[in-house]
Write a protein that holds these residues in place. Sequence first.
Motif, short mmCIF file in Angstrom:
data_model
loop_
_atom_site.label_atom_id
_atom_site.label_comp_id
_atom_site.label_asym_id
_atom_site.label_seq_id
_atom_site.Cartn_x
_atom_site.Cartn_y
_atom_site.Cartn_z
N SER A 36 0.80 -1.28 -0.10
CA SER A 36 -0.18 0.15 -0.07
C SER A 36 0.75 1.15 -0.03
O SER A 36 1.98 1.13 0.17
CB SER A 36 -0.79 0.06 1.30
OG SER A 36 -0.07 -0.02 2.41
N GLN A 37 0.38 2.62 -0.18
CA GLN A 37 0.94 3.68 -0.17
C GLN A 37 1.61 3.95 1.26
O GLN A 37 2.55 4.44 1.55
CB GLN A 37 0.11 4.74 -0.62
CG GLN A 37 -0.15 4.79 -2.13
CD GLN A 37 0.92 5.23 -2.88
OE1 GLN A 37 1.81 5.69 -2.50
NE2 GLN A 37 0.79 5.16 -4.18
N LEU A 118 -2.52 -8.16 -5.15
CA LEU A 118 -2.66 -6.96 -5.76
C LEU A 118 -2.52 -6.88 -7.26
O LEU A 118 -3.18 -6.11 -7.77
CB LEU A 118 -1.30 -6.01 -5.03
CG LEU A 118 -1.48 -4.57 -5.78
CD1 LEU A 118 -2.58 -3.78 -5.26
CD2 LEU A 118 0.04 -3.72 -5.26
#
Length: 215
Positions: A36-37, A118
């Motif tokens: 994730s970011q 992802l």
Amino acid sequence: MEGMDAPNKPDWDPDSALRDRLAETLAAEAAFSGWSQTALRAAAEQIGALADAERLFPGGPVDVLAHLSGRADRRTVEAMETAGVAALKIRERIKVAVRLRIENTVGGKESVRRGLALLALPFNGPLALKLLYRTVDATWYAAGDTSTDFNFYTKRATLAGVFSSTLLYWLNDRSEGNEATWAFLDRRIDDVMRFEKWKADVSSWRGSRRFSTRR
């Protein structure tokens, strides 16, 4: 492998060391936080590269996955060339290449599992297919393949199935040294070789039939 250009060879990158360090740190972090970011920012903070994260990986975590995949492909080719596998039979070369490619992943199995999740999202489908193609192309290159005809594509399609199924098996393998995975890889390659032999036999039979009818 003379006369062939190594696949996915990148241009010189002045940020190579920092890019690799950030990618590896995120891979380790992703085992717990996912790709994730937020995890990317945490990884960048860990190595003091918060100001550089967006510049190094403007596409975020999927850019990191693409970078690590390409690097693992290149390292596999380099390891095969160093090992001098030209004297091995083709099935053994492929076996060594697939094993090396899996062993060149970073971050551990949980990180790889989350990375695959992802890439499995619909909007990441094109990238996932591109990365898989580049991996099997690099694997065949490492094994010394020089085909340019239709076999070029059939070989890569077949190996894509072998690599993907072996990688998924490895993710759930708890055997010592992942020996169960390498035994599974052996069986998959044996299946492919039997199929290729069957295709050759059918082709030969058809050829002989055409020849006999002309007489």
